[in-house]
Design a protein around this motif. Structure first.
Motif, PDB file in Angstrom:
ATOM      1  N   VAL A  97       6.367   7.021  57.733  1.00 16.27           N
ATOM      2  CA  VAL A  97       6.999   7.868  56.657  1.00 16.27           C
ATOM      3  C   VAL A  97       8.151   6.738  56.164  1.00 16.27           C
ATOM      4  CG1 VAL A  97       9.763   9.564  56.158  1.00 16.27           C
ATOM      5  CG2 VAL A  97       6.914   9.728  57.258  1.00 16.27           C
ATOM      6  N   VAL A  98       8.163   6.423  54.421  1.00 16.63           N
ATOM      7  CA  VAL A  98       9.108   5.635  53.670  1.00 16.63           C
ATOM      8  C   VAL A  98      10.491   6.832  53.167  1.00 16.63           C
ATOM      9  CG1 VAL A  98       9.420   4.169  51.830  1.00 16.63           C
ATOM     10  CG2 VAL A  98       7.705   3.888  53.715  1.00 16.63           C
ATOM     11  N   GLU A  99      11.790   6.544  53.134  1.00 15.93           N
ATOM     12  CA  GLU A  99      12.628   6.986  52.637  1.00 15.93           C
ATOM     13  C   GLU A  99      13.333   6.032  51.355  1.00 15.93           C
ATOM     14  OE1 GLU A  99      14.789   9.200  55.705  1.00 15.93           O
ATOM     15  OE2 GLU A  99      13.956   9.688  56.530  1.00 15.93           O
ATOM     16  N   TYR A 100      13.474   6.593  50.911  1.00 20.07           N
ATOM     17  CA  TYR A 100      14.333   6.406  49.088  1.00 20.07           C
ATOM     18  C   TYR A 100      14.839   7.417  48.409  1.00 20.07           C
ATOM     19  CZ  TYR A 100       9.921   3.710  48.581  1.00 20.07           C
ATOM     20  OH  TYR A 100       8.716   2.692  48.719  1.00 20.07           O
ATOM     21  N   PRO A 101      16.254   6.664  48.113  1.00 19.47           N
ATOM     22  CA  PRO A 101      17.227   7.799  47.642  1.00 19.47           C
ATOM     23  C   PRO A 101      17.561   8.379  46.937  1.00 19.47           C
ATOM     24  CG  PRO A 101      18.030   5.150  47.056  1.00 19.47           C
ATOM     25  CD  PRO A 101      16.590   4.912  47.672  1.00 19.47           C
ATOM     26  N   ILE A 102      18.278   9.533  46.265  1.00 14.74           N
ATOM     27  CA  ILE A 102      17.631  10.059  45.452  1.00 14.74           C
ATOM     28  C   ILE A 102      19.635  10.944  44.734  1.00 14.74           C
ATOM     29  CG2 ILE A 102      16.018  11.285  46.325  1.00 14.74           C
ATOM     30  CD1 ILE A 102      17.537  13.773  47.243  1.00 14.74           C
ATOM     31  N   VAL A 243      14.096  10.829  50.165  1.00 15.37           N
ATOM     32  CA  VAL A 243      12.738  11.445  49.514  1.00 15.37           C
ATOM     33  C   VAL A 243      11.469  10.616  50.615  1.00 15.37           C
ATOM     34  CG1 VAL A 243      12.579   9.705  47.629  1.00 15.37           C
ATOM     35  CG2 VAL A 243      11.268  12.280  47.892  1.00 15.37           C
ATOM     36  N   ARG A 244      10.976  11.834  50.690  1.00 11.03           N
ATOM     37  CA  ARG A 244      10.648  11.298  52.620  1.00 11.03           C
ATOM     38  C   ARG A 244       8.896  11.132  51.451  1.00 11.03           C
ATOM     39  NH1 ARG A 244       9.814  14.148  56.222  1.00 11.03           N
ATOM     40  NH2 ARG A 244       9.177  12.854  58.367  1.00 11.03           N
ATOM     41  N   PHE A 245       8.340  10.173  51.909  1.00 10.40           N
ATOM     42  CA  PHE A 245       7.108   9.157  51.405  1.00 10.40           C
ATOM     43  C   PHE A 245       5.833   9.246  52.671  1.00 10.40           C
ATOM     44  CE2 PHE A 245       8.766   8.907  47.469  1.00 10.40           C
ATOM     45  CZ  PHE A 245       8.538   9.325  46.364  1.00 10.40           C
ATOM     46  N   ALA A 246       4.867  10.026  52.754  1.00  9.00           N
ATOM     47  CA  ALA A 246       3.586   9.420  53.661  1.00  9.00           C
ATOM     48  C   ALA A 246       2.614   8.034  53.374  1.00  9.00           C
ATOM     49  CB  ALA A 246       2.828  10.575  54.075  1.00  9.00           C
ATOM     50  N   ARG A 247       3.313   7.136  53.902  1.00  5.72           N
ATOM     51  CA  ARG A 247       2.203   6.195  53.233  1.00  5.72           C
ATOM     52  C   ARG A 247       1.008   5.642  54.446  1.00  5.72           C
ATOM     53  NH1 ARG A 247       6.228   4.006  49.942  1.00  5.72           N
ATOM     54  NH2 ARG A 247       5.437   5.603  48.310  1.00  5.72           N
ATOM     55  N   PHE A 248      -0.160   5.398  53.620  1.00  2.00           N
ATOM     56  CA  PHE A 248      -1.283   4.836  55.002  1.00  2.00           C
ATOM     57  C   PHE A 248      -2.198   3.662  54.523  1.00  2.00           C
ATOM     58  CE2 PHE A 248      -1.168   9.900  54.459  1.00  2.00           C
ATOM     59  CZ  PHE A 248      -1.320   9.836  56.144  1.00  2.00           C
ATOM     60  N   LYS A 249      -1.073   3.136  52.986  1.00  2.00           N
ATOM     61  CA  LYS A 249      -1.197   1.812  53.227  1.00  2.00           C
ATOM     62  C   LYS A 249      -0.480   1.289  52.553  1.00  2.00           C
ATOM     63  CE  LYS A 249      -3.668   3.839  48.490  1.00  2.00           C
ATOM     64  NZ  LYS A 249      -4.844   4.240  47.391  1.00  2.00           N
ATOM     65  N   PRO A 250      -0.056  -0.055  51.871  1.00  2.00           N
ATOM     66  CA  PRO A 250       1.404  -1.269  51.077  1.00  2.00           C
ATOM     67  C   PRO A 250       1.730  -0.120  50.008  1.00  2.00           C
ATOM     68  CG  PRO A 250      -0.380  -2.155  52.146  1.00  2.00           C
ATOM     69  CD  PRO A 250      -1.092  -1.130  52.296  1.00  2.00           C
ATOM     70  N   PHE A 251       2.502  -0.062  49.413  1.00  2.00           N
ATOM     71  CA  PHE A 251       3.089   0.691  48.140  1.00  2.00           C
ATOM     72  C   PHE A 251       3.407  -0.493  47.388  1.00  2.00           C
ATOM     73  CE2 PHE A 251       5.881   2.108  45.734  1.00  2.00           C
ATOM     74  CZ  PHE A 251       5.995   2.802  44.851  1.00  2.00           C
ATOM     75  N   PRO A 252       2.829  -1.063  46.557  1.00  2.00           N
ATOM     76  CA  PRO A 252       2.580  -2.391  45.385  1.00  2.00           C
ATOM     77  C   PRO A 252       3.944  -2.379  44.669  1.00  2.00           C
ATOM     78  CG  PRO A 252       1.282  -1.472  45.179  1.00  2.00           C
ATOM     79  CD  PRO A 252       1.122  -0.776  46.405  1.00  2.00           C
ATOM     80  N   PHE A 253       5.582  -2.092  44.752  1.00  2.00           N
ATOM     81  CA  PHE A 253       5.800  -1.397  43.801  1.00  2.00           C
ATOM     82  C   PHE A 253       6.141  -1.842  42.328  1.00  2.00           C
ATOM     83  CE2 PHE A 253      10.265  -1.607  41.658  1.00  2.00           C
ATOM     84  CZ  PHE A 253       9.889  -0.071  40.891  1.00  2.00           C
ATOM     85  N   TRP A 254       6.278  -3.658  42.707  1.00  2.00           N
ATOM     86  CA  TRP A 254       6.100  -4.439  41.849  1.00  2.00           C
ATOM     87  C   TRP A 254       5.554  -5.168  40.958  1.00  2.00           C
ATOM     88  CZ3 TRP A 254      11.056  -4.706  39.911  1.00  2.00           C
ATOM     89  CH2 TRP A 254      11.555  -4.323  40.988  1.00  2.00           C
ATOM     90  N   LYS A 255       4.027  -4.825  41.469  1.00  2.00           N
ATOM     91  CA  LYS A 255       2.597  -4.653  41.523  1.00  2.00           C
ATOM     92  C   LYS A 255       2.647  -3.711  39.686  1.00  2.00           C
ATOM     93  CE  LYS A 255      -2.787  -5.251  41.483  1.00  2.00           C
ATOM     94  NZ  LYS A 255      -2.770  -3.607  40.793  1.00  2.00           N
TER      95      LYS A 255
END
Length: 269
Positions: A97-102, A243-255
Motif C-alpha cells: 500500500v502506497v499512500e499519497y497526500p490529498i 489516498v491509498r494505492f495497491a501496488r504489485f509492481k514498481p511505480f516509475p513516476f518520473w518515467k
C-alpha cells in the motif's frame, strides 16, 4: 478480500470490468460495492477521480488500482493486455500500500453557521462567476498578497501533472507532503501586483483565500463544479487523510512524466 470495479462506461472498459469481475469471483473474492478493500478503476484518470470521490469516506480502508484503456494515465499502473496477470496478483499476492497526500478544502460562509469540507485528489480551482477574481491570500494567518485575475488553483503533488502543469506549476513527486498554489492569468501592472510564481506550501502551512468583494464563486473539486454564494473564506491545507494505492509492481513516476510529456522527441538527432 472484497473488491469493487469502476468503469469509464465505454464498451472496452465495460468488457474489461466484466472479465475481471468474473475472474476474481472465480478466485473466491467477494464483490462488494459498499465496503470494498480494493477498488479497480478501468478507464482513465477521470474514472479514478470518480472512484476516489465515491469512496472518500473509506480512504483509510480502501486501496485503488488503475487500469487505463486510453491514453497513459498517471493513476493507472496496468493496461488491458495485463488483465490476467493483474487478477492473479490480486488473488494470490500480498500487495504494497502506497499512500499519497490529498487536499482538504473548507469553505466558510458569512452567516457563520455553515461550512463545507471537501477532499481533492488533484486540485481545487476558484473563479469569479462575473468579472475578475479578487482575493486576499493569507499564509499561516498572515496576508501574503491581494490576487486579481481569472482564478487560483491549489493542487496536490499527485495533481501537479494535471491542470497545475498547464498553468505553469511545478511537477512534484506524489510522495511529497505539500500543496501548490498557481495563478490563472493574474493582473500585474504598476497598480496591482502578485507574486506571479507558483507557491509550494508544506503540510504544516495553511492557505486562506478571503474575498475582497461580494461575488459568487465557481469552485471545482477535481471534476466536480460547485457554486458558492456569500463566501467568507476558502481554506486549504494538506488533509489528514491520504489516498491509498495497491501496488504489485514498481511505480516509475518520473518515467511516466517523461513518457507523457517528453517522449522520444529529439532522440534520433
Amino acid at each position: 478480500m472484497k473488491f469493487a470495479i469502476s468503469s469509464k462506461g465505454d464498451p472496452v472498459s465495460n468488457s474489461i470490468l466484466q472479465r475481471m469481475k468474473t475472474y476474481l469471483l472465480d478466485f473466491q473474492l467477494e464483490y462488494d460495492e459498499d465496503r470494498p478493500d480494493i477498488v479497480i478503476s478501468v478507464g482513465g484518470d477521470g474514472t479514478l477521480l470518480y472512484a476516489f470521490h465515491r469512496y472518500r469516506s473509506r480512504l483509510d480502508k480502501t486501496a485503488f488500482i488503475g487500469v487505463h484503456t486510453g491514453h497513459l494515465g498517471f493513476y493507472a499502473d496496468w493496461v488491458p493486455d495485463e488483465i490476467e496477470k493483474l487478477v492473479i496478483a490480486i488473488a494470490k499476492t500480498p500487495y504494497q500500500v502506497v499512500e499519497y497526500p490529498i487536499l482538504e478544502v473548507i469553505i466558510r460562509h458569512n452567516d457563520g453557521g455553515r461550512e463545507a469540507r471537501y477532499l481533492a485528489l488533484n486540485e481545487c480551482t476558484v473563479k469569479s462567476i462575473e468579472g475578475t477574481l479578487v482575493m486576499d491570500v493569507e499564509i499561516k494567518g498572515q496576508k501574503f498578497e491581494t490576487f486579481r485575475g481569472d482564478g487560483l488553483c491549489m493542487s496536490t503533488p499527485s495533481g501537479s501533472t494535471a491542470y497545475n502543469k498547464a498553468l505553469g506549476g511545478a511537477i512534484l513527486h506524489p510522495s511529497i507532503r505539500a500543496i501548490q498554489l498557481t495563478e490563472l492569468a493574474s493582473i500585474n501592472n504598476r497598480v496591482f501586483r502578485t507574486i506571479g510564481s507558483p507557491l509550494i506550501l508544506p503540510e504544516h502551512h495553511t492557505c486562506m483565500l478571503k474575498p475582497v468583494n461580494d461575488v459568487d464563486f465557481q469552485v471545482t473539486i477535481d471534476h466536480l463544479t460547485l457554486l458558492h454564494k456569500d463566501v467568507k473564506s476558502i481554506q486549504y491545507r494538506v488533509a489528514n487523510e491520504n489516498v491509498r494505492f495497491a501496488r504489485f509492481k514498481p511505480f516509475p513516476f518520473w518515467k511516466r512524466v517523461r513518457d507523457s510529456f517528453v517522449g522520444d522527441i529529439g532522440s534520433e538527432r
